[in-house]
Every structure is written in C-alpha cells, then in structure tokens.
Write an enzyme that holds these catalytic residues in place. Structure first.
Site, short mmCIF file in Angstrom:
data_model
loop_
_atom_site.label_atom_id
_atom_site.label_comp_id
_atom_site.label_asym_id
_atom_site.label_seq_id
_atom_site.Cartn_x
_atom_site.Cartn_y
_atom_site.Cartn_z
N PHE A 196 1.89 -3.25 4.11
CA PHE A 196 2.30 -4.53 4.70
C PHE A 196 3.79 -4.73 4.46
O PHE A 196 4.33 -4.31 3.44
CB PHE A 196 1.51 -5.69 4.07
CG PHE A 196 0.05 -5.72 4.44
CD1 PHE A 196 -0.46 -4.93 5.45
CD2 PHE A 196 -0.82 -6.57 3.76
CE1 PHE A 196 -1.82 -4.98 5.79
CE2 PHE A 196 -2.18 -6.62 4.08
CZ PHE A 196 -2.67 -5.83 5.10
N GLU A 202 -1.39 6.15 13.30
CA GLU A 202 -1.00 7.29 12.46
C GLU A 202 -1.21 8.59 13.23
O GLU A 202 -0.38 9.50 13.18
CB GLU A 202 -1.81 7.29 11.15
CG GLU A 202 -1.32 8.35 10.16
CD GLU A 202 -1.99 8.26 8.80
OE1 GLU A 202 -2.96 7.50 8.62
OE2 GLU A 202 -1.52 8.98 7.88
N HIS A 204 -9.56 1.85 -0.27
CA HIS A 204 -8.10 1.71 -0.26
C HIS A 204 -7.65 1.12 -1.59
O HIS A 204 -7.90 -0.05 -1.88
CB HIS A 204 -7.70 0.81 0.91
CG HIS A 204 -6.24 0.81 1.20
ND1 HIS A 204 -5.30 1.25 0.29
CD2 HIS A 204 -5.53 0.43 2.31
CE1 HIS A 204 -4.09 1.12 0.82
NE2 HIS A 204 -4.21 0.64 2.04
N HIS A 259 -2.76 8.40 5.51
CA HIS A 259 -2.96 7.04 5.01
C HIS A 259 -4.40 6.63 5.38
O HIS A 259 -5.10 6.08 4.55
CB HIS A 259 -1.91 6.10 5.62
CG HIS A 259 -1.93 4.74 5.04
ND1 HIS A 259 -1.86 4.51 3.68
CD2 HIS A 259 -2.00 3.51 5.61
CE1 HIS A 259 -1.90 3.21 3.45
NE2 HIS A 259 -1.99 2.58 4.60
N CYS A 317 0.81 -1.21 0.00
CA CYS A 317 0.00 0.00 0.00
C CYS A 317 0.84 1.27 0.00
O CYS A 317 0.30 2.38 0.00
CB CYS A 317 -0.94 -0.05 1.19
SG CYS A 317 -1.89 -1.58 1.18
N LYS A 345 -9.55 7.91 1.53
CA LYS A 345 -10.05 6.53 1.53
C LYS A 345 -11.48 6.43 2.07
O LYS A 345 -12.16 5.45 1.80
CB LYS A 345 -9.12 5.63 2.35
CG LYS A 345 -7.75 5.44 1.71
CD LYS A 345 -6.89 4.44 2.46
CE LYS A 345 -5.51 4.27 1.83
NZ LYS A 345 -4.59 5.40 2.11
#
Lengths: 412, 77
Positions: free
Chosen positions: A398, A313, A339, A302, A162, A334
């Site tokens: 990830f 975050e 996403h 994010h 991502c 998002k």
C-alpha cells in the site's frame, strides 16, 4: 562494488517455526490457514474469521517469564528468527560496529495498542503499562536483536507496508555493498491478526471471506480468488560481504546481486492498471544485478490472491520478460502461509534462497481454475524440481511501493 | 500476611525467587529492577491493595522494607 552473500536463515511462519519445518511444509504444499484461534472472530462480528496464525512458537526459549509477558509478539518472532539465522551463519566473532540490524514491520505492536487502549478506558491512565511504548514501537525488533547479540552498527526499522521485508533486505545489501558494514541482520516481522487489524483489512474488502474452507481461501492466480488471507510470522537473513564470509569459512547459500525499488504514484492501495511500477521495479533490480531477463529461472511472486494484484503482477512480468515469461517458473508462497504483510518479503526471501539451494520450487496451491488473464507457469499445486540459478522475489505494498530482490547461485 | 503478598508480587514482577527476598534488599541494586520495572511494581501494589501511591511517595521507596512499611501505614494494618 563489494559483493554480498547470504550465510544464515531464520523463520517463524504459519506452517512452522524454524527453516527446516517451514521448508518441508512449503514444498509439500501444506496450508497454514485456519479459523482464527487467538480470539473469537464472532465476538466482534468480523466478516473474516480466518488467518495464518503461528501455532508452534515457544517463547520460553528466548525470554524469562517476566519479559515474555511484556514483549510484543512481532518482537518475539523476530528475535527467535535472529537466533536461528545467526546460529545457522555460525557468526561468533565480529567487529560489533561492522554489524547492522535492519528488521522492519508493517504495523508493529497493534495488539498492544488495542489492549492498552482498553486499559486506559476501563482502568485509567495510571494503569497503562510502562512497557507498552518500548515493546510496541516498530523498531524494537531491531533494537532487541542488537541488545542480545551486541551488534553496534546501524540499527533501524523499515516501514513500507507489504514491501517492508524487501526494503529492509535491500537496505542491508546497500550498506554492505558500499562498505559501511560487513554483516547485516535483515528481515521483517508481523503479528497483526487482531480484532482491529482484521476489521480494518476486512473493511477495505481486501480479505478473502472463504471462512468455511480456510485452507482453500488463499488461491493466487486462480479465477475464484477473492482476496488475501492475513498471516503472521517473521523472516531473518544474515547478509555478509563475500570476503568476510570466505575468510571465516562460512557456508554460503547464494549471492544477493540486485535490488530495485519504485513507486506507482497512482493510488493509495490499488496497483496501477498497466503494471508500470512493478515492471520498472523488476527491471531496475535486474539491471542492478547485471542480469539479463532470459537468465531468470524463477520468480517468487508477490501473488497475494487479490483480484487486482495477481492480474497486474502477471502483466508486469510479461511486459518485462516477453516470451521468456512463459518459460520461467513463478509461484506464490502466500497460497500456503497467507500474507505476512511486513514479514512477507523476508519470509519469501528465505524460501527463494532455499529454492536456489535445493533446486525445489514450492507450489502455488489452490490453483484449480487458472484466471485466463493469469496464463503463466505458476507451479500449480505440486512442488517441482528445477535447477534455479537466478531468482527474483517481489513485494508490493500500500502506498504504491514496490521492491524486488535478485538472488543468484554462487558460481563454482 | 501483607508481607507475604508483597513478596509474592515482587517475585512475580521481577522474576526473583521469594526466598531471596528480605526487607533490606534494594529493588534496583539488589533485585535488578530498572526504572520501568519499578513503575510496574508500584502499579501492581496499587491494584492489590486498592491504594494510590503518588509519584512523590513512590520515589522514596528503595527497599522491600520501604514498601512494606509504606503499605502498612497506608492500608492501616
């Protein structure tokens, strides 16, 4: 060090194809999340039945019918964005070896893998398409853009889950800064809303299961958030060395001044609990751009809508910005588009550039009951007009990977 | 009949209009196919006519006429 500016933008997204429609819907707070239409989620007993699919994309503008049948959607989305961005940049004359293309994807041709696996099993090896490998491999988006436009500089694909989009933009930025190339076509693309893709993320319990209310499913920073919603699409930016852009009289959106990248080295998927990786990533990006924390007006977060990401975050932002964290604006695209995985950073970079250009910050929709641990100004539910001179865009992936970009309005 | 089907498949696969096809047309030089297009084309003929075209036979096929002649022999029309 040479300076780098943004001169062109292109987008394919769940709220519209083309920057104009994308930006209109994003600033109106429109959600692009619906029940999945391309296949029937019930046929596979999927616990997750929703996603942000692209609904208005016409591939006949870019492909002959025979090619359209073969090319993977993630490649098509990227190519369409490249046409839009390059036209927007009005890039007509160029030294081919001074233009590079770095377009990433998190997953690549997953749909092709699923379809061809079925062909292999049901009809045998001799029926597997000879175009499956060339059009399914992750670097074919970059490859096809080069082929169509004649760009002969460095050409490759970044794969970092991502954070892919931000890494691709960061790499193009560095190549121009250093002087290897003058123009970089950069971004990310993804089309992984497939039975196997949804099943895989659903097994991780990473996805929202709010199937009955798709448009409310992605709710970053809200206390009732229950996971992210998969989206698809692509974003491309034309990055250009400042003098190269000035000499040809290009329209300049803003300057890309900083890039930071780190890794948590903590867990395969979970962010480290104290937000250290995200904090260091933003800190390095600011230092790279010679920007003081107090100068930052806006963070395109994010903001995935997973319980962990949004909390951590927020923690990282507070750790870096201290009191200023409560003054700056933050929002998550998002909440509306879902996403987009490997395309997320790129599409959100396009939105960040538009925010600097227009002075409008798109909202975080569905933020109805803020999580007590998420207590910053996330621009809830309605866009705000706000002069943004310096903006950050975060992407984390990830593998513990983190990448942050810093954009700055050009000084008059 | 067989010719008509062959023309249709070539037209669909290579995106060439049917009236531009004739037995003397070469797949690669005249019709713009590349080596991967030819592989896919051979697969389509195998599917349509229920035959197997081994690689050594496929390598000999260069023109539209070659395909028609080969398939006629194979299908026994």
């Amino acid at each position: 060090m040479r300076r780098v500016v943004v001169t062109g933008l292109g987008v394919v997204s769940p709220v519209g194809t083309g920057v104009k429609k994308f930006w209109e819907n994003l600033t109106k707070g429109v959600s692009g999340i619906d029940r999945i239409r391309r296949f029937d989620p019930d046929q596979f007993n999927l616990s997750v039945k929703i996603g942000g699919e692209v609904k208005d994309f016409d591939d006949s503008k870019y492909f002959e019918p025979k090619e359209a049948k073969r090319v993977s959607d993630f490649v098509k989305f990227a190519l369409a964005c490249a046409y839009e961005a390059i036209e927007d940049a009005n890039l007509k004359k160029f030294d081919p070896y001074r233009v590079g293309v770095i377009v990433g994807t998190g997953i690549g041709g997953l749909r092709d893998i699923e379809e061809q696996k079925e062909v292999l099993e049901k009809r045998g090896a001799r029926r597997v398409s000879p175009f499956f490998i060339p059009y399914g491999i992750s670097n074919m988006a970059s490859g096809l853009i080069a082929l169509r436009f004649g760009f002969k500089g460095p050409n490759y694909c970044v794969v970092s889950a991502c954070a892919t989009g931000n890494h691709a933009i960061g790499d193009g930025f560095r190549l121009i800064q250093k002087g290897d190339i003058d123009v970089a076509i950069v971004g990310g693309t993804e089309s992984a809303i497939t039975p196997l893709g949804v099943a895989g993320f659903a097994s991780m319990k990473a996805l929202s299961t709010r199937n009955e209310e798709p448009k409310k499913a992605s709710r970053p920073f809200d206390k009732d958030r229950d996971g992210f919603v998969m989206g698809e699409g692509a974003g491309i930016l034309v990055l250009e060395e400042l003098n190269h852009a000035l000499r040809r009289g290009a329209k300049i959106y803003c300057e890309l001044v900083g890039y930071g990248a780190t890794d948590d080295a903590y867990h395969i998927t979970a962010p480290c609990a104290d937000g250290e990786g995200a904090y260091m990533c933003m800190k390095l990006a600011l230092e790279d751009g010679k920007v003081k924390p107090e100068e930052v007006d806006y963070i395109n977060a994010h903001g995935t809508s997973t319980p962990l990401n949004d909390k951590i975050e927020t923690l990282a932002i507070k750790k870096l910005f201290k009191d200023h964290a409560y003054k700056l604006k933050i929002s998550s695209n998002k909440s509306m588009i879902g996403h987009l995985l490997g395309a997320a950073g790129a599409v959100e970079a396009v939105a960040t550039v538009k925010t600097i250009e227009t002075g409008v910050i798109p909202p975080t929709i569905n933020l109805e009951n803020p999580d007590p641990e998420c207590d910053l100004d996330y621009v809830p539910n309605e866009a705000v007009k706000y002069p943004v001179r310096v903006a950050l865009s975060n992407s984390f992936g990830f593998g513990g990977t983190n990448a942050c970009l810093v954009f700055r309005k050009m000084k008059d | 009949m067989l010719e008509e089907k062959v023309y249709q498949i070539i037209s669909d696969q290579l995106g060439v209009e049917k009236d531009k096809l004739s037995p003397d047309k070469k797949l690669i030089e005249d019709l713009g196919a590349d080596s991967l297009d030819v592989v896919e084309l051979i697969m389509a003929f195998e599917e349509e006519f229920g035959v197997e075209i081994p690689d050594e036979d496929a390598e000999k096929i260069q023109t539209v006429g070659d395909i028609i002649a080969y398939l006629k022999e194979k299908v026994g029309e």
